[in-house]
Write a protein that holds these residues in place. Structure first.
Motif, PDB file in Angstrom:
ATOM      1  N   LEU A  37       0.816  -1.214   0.000  1.00  0.00           N
ATOM      2  CA  LEU A  37       0.000   0.000   0.000  1.00  0.00           C
ATOM      3  C   LEU A  37       0.849   1.263   0.000  1.00  0.00           C
ATOM      4  O   LEU A  37       1.841   1.355   0.721  1.00  0.00           O
ATOM      5  N   ASN A  38       0.401   2.245  -0.775  1.00  0.00           N
ATOM      6  CA  ASN A  38       1.052   3.547  -0.710  1.00  0.00           C
ATOM      7  C   ASN A  38       0.465   4.322   0.467  1.00  0.00           C
ATOM      8  O   ASN A  38      -0.433   3.846   1.167  1.00  0.00           O
ATOM      9  N   GLU A  39       0.964   5.512   0.685  1.00  0.00           N
ATOM     10  CA  GLU A  39       0.580   6.295   1.869  1.00  0.00           C
ATOM     11  C   GLU A  39      -0.922   6.565   1.935  1.00  0.00           C
ATOM     12  O   GLU A  39      -1.560   6.338   2.963  1.00  0.00           O
ATOM     13  N   ALA A  40      -1.500   7.028   0.830  1.00  0.00           N
ATOM     14  CA  ALA A  40      -2.926   7.381   0.838  1.00  0.00           C
ATOM     15  C   ALA A  40      -3.800   6.140   1.017  1.00  0.00           C
ATOM     16  O   ALA A  40      -4.766   6.154   1.791  1.00  0.00           O
ATOM     17  N   THR A  41      -3.458   5.069   0.326  1.00  0.00           N
ATOM     18  CA  THR A  41      -4.241   3.844   0.433  1.00  0.00           C
ATOM     19  C   THR A  41      -4.119   3.251   1.830  1.00  0.00           C
ATOM     20  O   THR A  41      -5.098   2.767   2.400  1.00  0.00           O
ATOM     21  N   ALA A  42      -2.910   3.294   2.395  1.00  0.00           N
ATOM     22  CA  ALA A  42      -2.706   2.779   3.752  1.00  0.00           C
ATOM     23  C   ALA A  42      -3.500   3.588   4.762  1.00  0.00           C
ATOM     24  O   ALA A  42      -4.100   3.019   5.687  1.00  0.00           O
ATOM     25  N   ALA A  43      -3.531   4.910   4.609  1.00  0.00           N
ATOM     26  CA  ALA A  43      -4.283   5.753   5.543  1.00  0.00           C
ATOM     27  C   ALA A  43      -5.761   5.371   5.531  1.00  0.00           C
ATOM     28  O   ALA A  43      -6.387   5.229   6.592  1.00  0.00           O
ATOM     29  N   ALA A  44      -6.318   5.168   4.347  1.00  0.00           N
ATOM     30  CA  ALA A  44      -7.726   4.776   4.237  1.00  0.00           C
ATOM     31  C   ALA A  44      -7.935   3.371   4.811  1.00  0.00           C
ATOM     32  O   ALA A  44      -8.921   3.116   5.518  1.00  0.00           O
ATOM     33  N   ALA A  45      -7.009   2.452   4.538  1.00  0.00           N
ATOM     34  CA  ALA A  45      -7.134   1.087   5.042  1.00  0.00           C
ATOM     35  C   ALA A  45      -7.061   1.051   6.562  1.00  0.00           C
ATOM     36  O   ALA A  45      -7.829   0.322   7.205  1.00  0.00           O
ATOM     37  N   TRP A  46      -6.146   1.846   7.155  1.00  0.00           N
ATOM     38  CA  TRP A  46      -6.054   1.904   8.620  1.00  0.00           C
ATOM     39  C   TRP A  46      -7.359   2.429   9.215  1.00  0.00           C
ATOM     40  O   TRP A  46      -7.860   1.891  10.207  1.00  0.00           O
ATOM     41  N   SER A  47      -7.896   3.474   8.637  1.00  0.00           N
ATOM     42  CA  SER A  47      -9.129   4.068   9.150  1.00  0.00           C
ATOM     43  C   SER A  47     -10.292   3.072   9.077  1.00  0.00           C
ATOM     44  O   SER A  47     -11.043   2.896  10.044  1.00  0.00           O
ATOM     45  N   ASP A  48     -10.418   2.415   7.928  1.00  0.00           N
ATOM     46  CA  ASP A  48     -11.490   1.430   7.757  1.00  0.00           C
ATOM     47  C   ASP A  48     -11.321   0.264   8.727  1.00  0.00           C
ATOM     48  O   ASP A  48     -12.290  -0.191   9.340  1.00  0.00           O
ATOM     49  N   LEU A  49     -10.075  -0.219   8.859  1.00  0.00           N
ATOM     50  CA  LEU A  49      -9.833  -1.352   9.749  1.00  0.00           C
ATOM     51  C   LEU A  49     -10.107  -0.976  11.202  1.00  0.00           C
ATOM     52  O   LEU A  49     -10.727  -1.749  11.938  1.00  0.00           O
ATOM     53  N   ASP A  50      -9.689   0.210  11.611  1.00  0.00           N
ATOM     54  CA  ASP A  50      -9.937   0.643  12.984  1.00  0.00           C
ATOM     55  C   ASP A  50     -11.432   0.686  13.282  1.00  0.00           C
ATOM     56  O   ASP A  50     -11.885   0.167  14.311  1.00  0.00           O
ATOM     57  N   ASP A  66      -9.005 -11.213  23.508  1.00  0.00           N
ATOM     58  CA  ASP A  66      -9.252 -11.455  22.082  1.00  0.00           C
ATOM     59  C   ASP A  66      -8.487 -10.441  21.237  1.00  0.00           C
ATOM     60  O   ASP A  66      -7.770 -10.811  20.317  1.00  0.00           O
ATOM     61  N   VAL A  67      -8.716  -9.179  21.539  1.00  0.00           N
ATOM     62  CA  VAL A  67      -8.079  -8.092  20.792  1.00  0.00           C
ATOM     63  C   VAL A  67      -7.666  -7.020  21.797  1.00  0.00           C
ATOM     64  O   VAL A  67      -8.515  -6.315  22.339  1.00  0.00           O
ATOM     65  N   PRO A  68      -6.365  -6.896  22.061  1.00  0.00           N
ATOM     66  CA  PRO A  68      -5.937  -5.861  23.006  1.00  0.00           C
ATOM     67  C   PRO A  68      -6.132  -4.475  22.391  1.00  0.00           C
ATOM     68  O   PRO A  68      -6.161  -4.332  21.162  1.00  0.00           O
ATOM     69  N   PRO A  69      -6.297  -3.448  23.213  1.00  0.00           N
ATOM     70  CA  PRO A  69      -6.532  -2.108  22.677  1.00  0.00           C
ATOM     71  C   PRO A  69      -5.366  -1.572  21.842  1.00  0.00           C
ATOM     72  O   PRO A  69      -5.539  -0.622  21.096  1.00  0.00           O
ATOM     73  N   CYS A  70      -4.212  -2.214  21.928  1.00  0.00           N
ATOM     74  CA  CYS A  70      -3.055  -1.802  21.126  1.00  0.00           C
ATOM     75  C   CYS A  70      -2.856  -2.746  19.939  1.00  0.00           C
ATOM     76  O   CYS A  70      -1.746  -2.879  19.419  1.00  0.00           O
ATOM     77  N   TRP A  71      -3.930  -3.380  19.464  1.00  0.00           N
ATOM     78  CA  TRP A  71      -3.865  -4.348  18.369  1.00  0.00           C
ATOM     79  C   TRP A  71      -3.102  -3.810  17.175  1.00  0.00           C
ATOM     80  O   TRP A  71      -2.384  -4.544  16.509  1.00  0.00           O
ATOM     81  N   PHE A  72      -3.259  -2.532  16.882  1.00  0.00           N
ATOM     82  CA  PHE A  72      -2.652  -1.906  15.700  1.00  0.00           C
ATOM     83  C   PHE A  72      -1.132  -1.887  15.764  1.00  0.00           C
ATOM     84  O   PHE A  72      -0.469  -1.701  14.752  1.00  0.00           O
ATOM     85  N   ALA A  73      -0.551  -2.084  16.952  1.00  0.00           N
ATOM     86  CA  ALA A  73       0.907  -2.082  17.125  1.00  0.00           C
ATOM     87  C   ALA A  73       1.499  -3.485  17.002  1.00  0.00           C
ATOM     88  O   ALA A  73       2.697  -3.657  17.190  1.00  0.00           O
ATOM     89  N   HIS A  74       0.672  -4.472  16.691  1.00  0.00           N
ATOM     90  CA  HIS A  74       1.125  -5.857  16.580  1.00  0.00           C
ATOM     91  C   HIS A  74       0.789  -6.373  15.183  1.00  0.00           C
ATOM     92  O   HIS A  74      -0.380  -6.630  14.873  1.00  0.00           O
ATOM     93  N   GLY A  75       1.827  -6.527  14.369  1.00  0.00           N
ATOM     94  CA  GLY A  75       1.633  -6.923  12.970  1.00  0.00           C
ATOM     95  C   GLY A  75       0.805  -8.175  12.793  1.00  0.00           C
ATOM     96  O   GLY A  75      -0.046  -8.249  11.894  1.00  0.00           O
ATOM     97  N   HIS A  76       1.016  -9.174  13.639  1.00  0.00           N
ATOM     98  CA  HIS A  76       0.263 -10.422  13.500  1.00  0.00           C
ATOM     99  C   HIS A  76      -1.231 -10.201  13.739  1.00  0.00           C
ATOM    100  O   HIS A  76      -2.065 -10.800  13.063  1.00  0.00           O
ATOM    101  N   LEU A  77      -1.577  -9.343  14.668  1.00  0.00           N
ATOM    102  CA  LEU A  77      -2.992  -9.039  14.905  1.00  0.00           C
ATOM    103  C   LEU A  77      -3.568  -8.206  13.768  1.00  0.00           C
ATOM    104  O   LEU A  77      -4.712  -8.418  13.356  1.00  0.00           O
ATOM    105  N   VAL A  78      -2.780  -7.275  13.245  1.00  0.00           N
ATOM    106  CA  VAL A  78      -3.237  -6.467  12.106  1.00  0.00           C
ATOM    107  C   VAL A  78      -3.557  -7.375  10.924  1.00  0.00           C
ATOM    108  O   VAL A  78      -4.604  -7.234  10.281  1.00  0.00           O
TER     109      VAL A  78
END
Length: 189
Positions: A37-50, A66-78
């Motif tokens: 993903l490029n920067e713009a696509t990644a930004a949209a993907a992060w927002s949608d995933l969150d 199940d999902v810790p509140p810091c899930w986004f900081a763990h690649g395997h959970l992402v």
């Protein structure tokens, strides 16, 4: 490999091709390959995933096990949550099959066990984040002893295989395509 790394493709041609693919597949859920993903696509993907992960946690009453509140900081959970979101979108697509929602719940049940395992491995709890500690051998650049052992293994493996076809010859079904060339240094994705 990025789209503009493709031989013989100019950036303008690639933009036109991307626009055509988007027009044809608009609204069709597609997998997310974070490394591409490029920067713009990644930004949209992060927002949608969150938004989707927070909905999932509310809807299914998930907690930090199940999902810790810091899930986004763990690649395997992402990666797992991204795959789940894609499966959810496919299974609940209005043009999808009637058994889609049941298939989603089967997928979620099997993924939930992995989520719990990975969440427990993080050691994170509500209000307490612990960064991942990847194994030393996976570092970039690879440690010398690992790189040597890997190179020796690959050389031994290649020595057991039939020779490669001559350049320009036709590839056969027994010769799978492996991505090589500019932009593929990061891996096969």
């Amino acid at each position: 490999m990025t789209p503009t790394d493709l031989p013989g493709r100019e950036p303008d041609e690639e933009s036109a091709a991307d626009a055509l693919v988007e027009r044809i597949l608009a609204g069709v859920p597609r997998p997310v390959a974070w490394a591409r993903l490029n920067e713009a696509t990644a930004a949209a993907a992060w927002s949608d995933l969150d938004a989707w992960v927070r909905w999932l946690a509310r809807r299914y009453s998930l907690d930090h096990r199940d999902v810790p509140p810091c899930w986004f900081a763990h690649g395997h959970l992402v990666e797992e949550l991204t795959a789940l979101r894609t499966a959810h979108r496919v299974c609940f697509d209005s043009a999808g099959a009637a058994q889609g929602p049941a298939e989603w719940h089967q997928t979620f049940a099997s993924s939930r066990g992995r989520l719990q395992l990975w969440a427990s491995r993080t050691g994170c709890r509500a209000g307490e984040h612990r960064p991942d500690a990847p194994p030393e051998w996976a570092a970039e650049p690879a440690p010398t002893d690992y790189a040597r052992a890997f190179a020796d293994h690959v050389a031994a493996d290649l020595g057991t295989r039939p020779p490669s076809p001559a350049p320009g010859s036709v590839r056969t079904a027994s010769a799978p395509h492996i991505m090589t060339g500019p932009g593929t240094e990061g891996g096969p994705w």
